[in-house]
Design a protein around this motif. Structure first.
Motif, PDB file in Angstrom:
ATOM      1  N   THR A   1      21.126 -33.461 -26.427  1.00 57.24           N
ATOM      2  CA  THR A   1      19.699 -33.467 -26.100  1.00 57.24           C
ATOM      3  C   THR A   1      19.429 -32.712 -24.804  1.00 57.24           C
ATOM      4  OG1 THR A   1      19.432 -35.582 -27.234  1.00 57.24           O
ATOM      5  CG2 THR A   1      17.696 -34.950 -25.687  1.00 57.24           C
ATOM      6  N   MET A   2      20.383 -32.764 -23.857  1.00 57.11           N
ATOM      7  CA  MET A   2      20.206 -32.025 -22.600  1.00 57.11           C
ATOM      8  C   MET A   2      20.117 -30.523 -22.845  1.00 57.11           C
ATOM      9  SD  MET A   2      22.881 -33.934 -20.048  1.00 57.11           S
ATOM     10  CE  MET A   2      23.082 -35.711 -20.129  1.00 57.11           C
ATOM     11  N   ASN A   3      20.778 -30.069 -23.899  1.00 54.28           N
ATOM     12  CA  ASN A   3      20.766 -28.636 -24.209  1.00 54.28           C
ATOM     13  C   ASN A   3      19.596 -28.237 -25.100  1.00 54.28           C
ATOM     14  OD1 ASN A   3      23.220 -28.326 -22.794  1.00 54.28           O
ATOM     15  ND2 ASN A   3      24.396 -28.912 -24.616  1.00 54.28           N
ATOM     16  N   GLN A   4      18.771 -29.205 -25.477  1.00 51.42           N
ATOM     17  CA  GLN A   4      17.620 -28.923 -26.337  1.00 51.42           C
ATOM     18  C   GLN A   4      16.396 -28.754 -25.454  1.00 51.42           C
ATOM     19  OE1 GLN A   4      17.091 -31.851 -29.396  1.00 51.42           O
ATOM     20  NE2 GLN A   4      15.068 -31.094 -30.005  1.00 51.42           N
ATOM     21  N   ASN A   5      15.835 -27.584 -25.445  1.00 50.29           N
ATOM     22  CA  ASN A   5      14.746 -27.275 -24.518  1.00 50.29           C
ATOM     23  C   ASN A   5      13.402 -27.816 -25.002  1.00 50.29           C
ATOM     24  OD1 ASN A   5      16.494 -25.877 -22.785  1.00 50.29           O
ATOM     25  ND2 ASN A   5      16.300 -24.005 -24.018  1.00 50.29           N
ATOM     26  N   ASP A   6      13.021 -27.486 -26.231  1.00 51.55           N
ATOM     27  CA  ASP A   6      11.699 -27.855 -26.727  1.00 51.55           C
ATOM     28  C   ASP A   6      11.806 -28.554 -28.075  1.00 51.55           C
ATOM     29  OD1 ASP A   6      10.306 -26.642 -24.544  1.00 51.55           O
ATOM     30  OD2 ASP A   6      10.696 -24.672 -25.477  1.00 51.55           O
ATOM     31  N   SER A   7      10.763 -29.325 -28.380  1.00 54.64           N
ATOM     32  CA  SER A   7      10.682 -29.993 -29.680  1.00 54.64           C
ATOM     33  C   SER A   7      10.192 -28.993 -30.724  1.00 54.64           C
ATOM     34  CB  SER A   7       9.716 -31.172 -29.611  1.00 54.64           C
ATOM     35  OG  SER A   7      10.093 -32.076 -28.589  1.00 54.64           O
ATOM     36  N   PRO A   8      10.540 -29.189 -32.003  1.00 50.72           N
ATOM     37  CA  PRO A   8       9.969 -28.344 -33.067  1.00 50.72           C
ATOM     38  C   PRO A   8       8.450 -28.443 -33.052  1.00 50.72           C
ATOM     39  CG  PRO A   8      11.821 -29.628 -33.898  1.00 50.72           C
ATOM     40  CD  PRO A   8      11.532 -30.144 -32.522  1.00 50.72           C
ATOM     41  N   LYS A   9       7.803 -27.370 -33.364  1.00 52.27           N
ATOM     42  CA  LYS A   9       6.351 -27.315 -33.338  1.00 52.27           C
ATOM     43  C   LYS A   9       5.768 -28.291 -34.365  1.00 52.27           C
ATOM     44  CE  LYS A   9       2.484 -24.056 -33.534  1.00 52.27           C
ATOM     45  NZ  LYS A   9       2.081 -22.637 -33.753  1.00 52.27           N
TER      46      LYS A   9
END
Length: 431
Positions: free
Chosen positions: A260-268
């Motif tokens: 999760t730390m490497n996930q920048n943004d949520s899917p639109k």
């Protein structure tokens, strides 16, 4: 107490329907505050909706208007027929008391466990060296086997722990008051301890807390790779407190936190998935109000399962009784035991006559078919009509059958339940 268990079953049904939505949102949505509000709102819904479903407002009878006394119905003729005497085999569900007892034993054990956990938390904090800092209290202790954690305004660290990233992480828990969510989830799990989805929801809530605190650490310009290595190191060989926010929450979740730390943004558009709660909730409410579900809830509230009946054998008796209008009516109906209409229908017909005396003529149909069922002890189990949607008819029936108990009917030495069908005809009176 049976009411609480009944409500917990309704909440469990809603939990099964809503949990997949919570899981998807925590897994894919990086708006951690939104996820937090969604899950807390879900808990509130699961607690409050069953209470709302069981609320039944009492309809008040229409007040008597002296100016309308000339329109009071005076039934001159009431005919009773089709007295049904079913052969009933009563079967109480013997496991239900055991299930209820097991539920409350589980509640008691988990409540004691929660009390012990808070006592252990108090002991750790009370024995720690405390230092008040802006907005929280830093507690230092000597037990290196306990992972860093926070609860309320307290951040608890061993003396050997000096990592700035851990302190920032626990500060995030403290300032965002995550301990309140954990306390709510703990009590919710006690309420429905038998449902694994309740415990899984608590884990999701705490995992979302860790995501939010990790994001705070990343925003403070701490080296992400070093922080991830520290997280993995703390996830091994340390004891945690389930009532607190622990830096290393569990060994199986640290991988998800790292990803999760490497996930920048949520899917639109991911937040729109939260709206699926509405149809899922509607489906759960529909299932909870279905006839089979209502029978289960009523059975739990009455602490027995309904009787299993064989096809009834009808015994038809015809009665035709002429009644004169009583000059005076009693102020109240006294609780009494009446003869069974199988042997003497007149007292029951008298009750209906007095009840009809107080009814409004224009609101009563010309004919009402009243069906009354009694149990083996003569208690009235149900009293329904073919005009149950008419409030005035319901008032008439409830007034006539209120606090009435019939004499026991026996077939040899065996007590039997009975059913009666009473067609009541309204006779026109001069205005």
């Amino acid at each position: 107490m049976n009411t609480i268990f009944s409500h917990s079953l309704s909440a469990s049904l809603m939990m099964v329907m809503l949990y997949p939505v919570f899981w998807i949102m925590v897994k894919r949505c990086c708006s951690f505050r939104f996820n937090r509000m969604l899950m807390l709102s879900g808990i509130a819904i699961m607690v409050l909706v069953p209470i709302a479903l069981t609320y039944k407002p009492i309809a008040d009878a229409m007040p008597t208007d002296p100016s309308l006394q000339t329109n009071i119905i005076r039934p001159l003729e009431i005919t009773a027929f089709n007295v049904v005497q079913p052969e009933v085999v009563t079967s109480h569900f013997e496991l239900l008391p055991f299930i209820l007892g097991l539920y409350w034993i589980g509640v008691f054990v988990l409540a004691v466990r929660l009390f012990i956990s808070y006592f252990q938390l108090w002991r750790i904090i009370s024995k720690s060296e405390k230092q008040r800092i802006d907005g929280y209290v830093l507690c230092r202790h000597e037990n290196n086997g306990i992972t860093p954690f926070s609860w309320g305004q307290f951040i608890v660290l061993p003396y050997s722990e000096n990592e700035q990233s851990i302190l920032i992480h626990e500060e995030a828990h403290t300032f965002k008051k995550h301990w309140i969510d954990v306390a709510i989830a703990d009590f919710f799990c006690i309420f429905m301890w038998y449902n694994p989805f309740a415990w899984m929801l608590k884990n999701l809530i705490k995992l979302n807390h860790e995501y939010e605190a990790d994001a705070k650490v990343i925003d403070s310009n701490i080296d992400v790779l070093s922080y991830q290595r520290l997280l993995i190191a703390k996830a091994v060989g340390h004891r945690t407190l389930h009532i607190a926010n622990n830096f290393a929450m569990s060994k199986k979740d640290f991988r998800r936190r790292v990803l999760t730390m490497n996930q920048n943004d949520s899917p639109k558009g991911i937040k729109w998935i939260a709206l699926t709660i509405l149809p899922m909730l509607a489906l759960a409410v529909y299932a909870d109000t279905a006839p089979w579900s209502v029978v289960i809830h009523d059975t739990i509230l009455n602490n027995k399962f309904p009787s299993i009946t064989q096809p009834p054998t009808e015994i038809v008796a015809e009665y035709s009784v002429e009644k004169n209008t009583p000059k005076e009516l009693p102020a109240t109906l006294v609780t009494m035991r009446l003869p069974s209409p199988l042997t003497d229908p007149e007292p029951l017909l008298k009750q209906f006559e007095m009840s009809m005396e107080l009814a409004y003529k224009d609101l009563i149909p010309d004919k009402i078919l009243v069906r009354i069922q009694t149990d083996e002890d003569g208690n009235i189990v149900s009293a329904t009509t073919d005009h149950d949607d008419n409030p005035e008819v319901r008032v008439v029936v409830e007034r006539a059958t209120n606090q009435i108990v019939f004499e026991v009917v026996k077939d040899g030495d065996r007590k039997i339940s009975t059913r009666f069908a009473l067609p009541i005809r309204k006779v026109s009176l001069p205005m």
